[in-house]
Design a protein around this motif. Sequence first.
Motif, PDB file in Angstrom:
ATOM      1  N   THR A  28      -8.604   1.319  -0.135  1.00 15.44           N
ATOM      2  CA  THR A  28      -7.644   0.931   0.896  1.00 15.44           C
ATOM      3  C   THR A  28      -8.188   1.222   2.284  1.00 15.44           C
ATOM      4  N   PHE A  51      -0.464   3.655   3.538  1.00 17.72           N
ATOM      5  CA  PHE A  51      -1.032   4.328   2.364  1.00 17.72           C
ATOM      6  C   PHE A  51      -1.211   5.819   2.649  1.00 17.72           C
ATOM      7  N   THR A  87       0.821  -1.209   0.000  1.00 16.48           N
ATOM      8  CA  THR A  87       0.000   0.000   0.000  1.00 16.48           C
ATOM      9  C   THR A  87       0.857   1.262   0.000  1.00 16.48           C
TER      10      THR A  87
END
Length: 296
Positions: free
Chosen positions: A219, A235, A113
């Motif tokens: 995400t 992320f 991520t």
Amino acid sequence: MTTPGQERYQSALQAACALAGLDAHDASVLHIRANAVYHLPREGVVARIRFTPAGRDAVRERFTAAVRVTRWLRGQGFPATEPLDIDQPVTVADHIATFWRYVTVTGQTGRDTTALGHLVRQLHSLPPSPFPLPAANLLGSLRADLENRSAVPAGERRWLLARADELEQQYQETRSVLGTGLVHGDAHAANLLHTPNGVVLGDWDSVSHGPRELDLVPTSLWYRFGRPQAEWRAFCAAYDFDPGELPSLPLLQRLRELHALAAYVRNADDPASRAELTKRIISLKTGNQTVAWRAL
């Protein structure tokens, strides 16, 4: 044993490849979710096939945009998957197909991520698209799929449609903190391909013009798919934003959860897809966010 849905996709693959002048012999299934995705080893090509029992014109518009955008992105130096240089999308009966250069994968997909956050930030920093893009459709083809498939009982279908109306009305009253522009539309780590030359972002079928928060939402649903929260934090750090400063994020998450049902409605001929659909609907109706969803 193949299911009726798998047989339908295989027939569509053969027909689409014939129209495109491609050899479908020895084709192998990579996965079947929103699309059936096949590797054509004799061509070095990936075929992506969408079953479109309803809303075919809208799907064709988005697939056409996916091909055009990725050609432009590659010219901008952005690592997007490469569409085949043929006249596409290809329509056969109730299916639409696109064809892409096969990418040799050297690493595990679905985990990085941090790399995804950097790529999404890079995508959002590019100049505006040189051609019009379809507007972001937060529910995808869910309404059309529910109306044209019998996989969902009438009572649950009414609940889902009413929920969709309620959330879309709330969306009309929100504003984007990050601004609007080109969005991938399905930016999650499973669409990252790790190649000998670095990561490549694939699956552009939902590319559109909309609030950039949309590319953060997949995400952010880490808890729905049994993923560690650390991936979400990585992320956020890579994109460089604080989710607490995005007031529209919870609403976009609820819309994304509904959007994610559509593929399972279309593919409910497959017993595993039908079971996953049932589990997801129950968890939505009860408000249970601890039930782990599974991407088939």
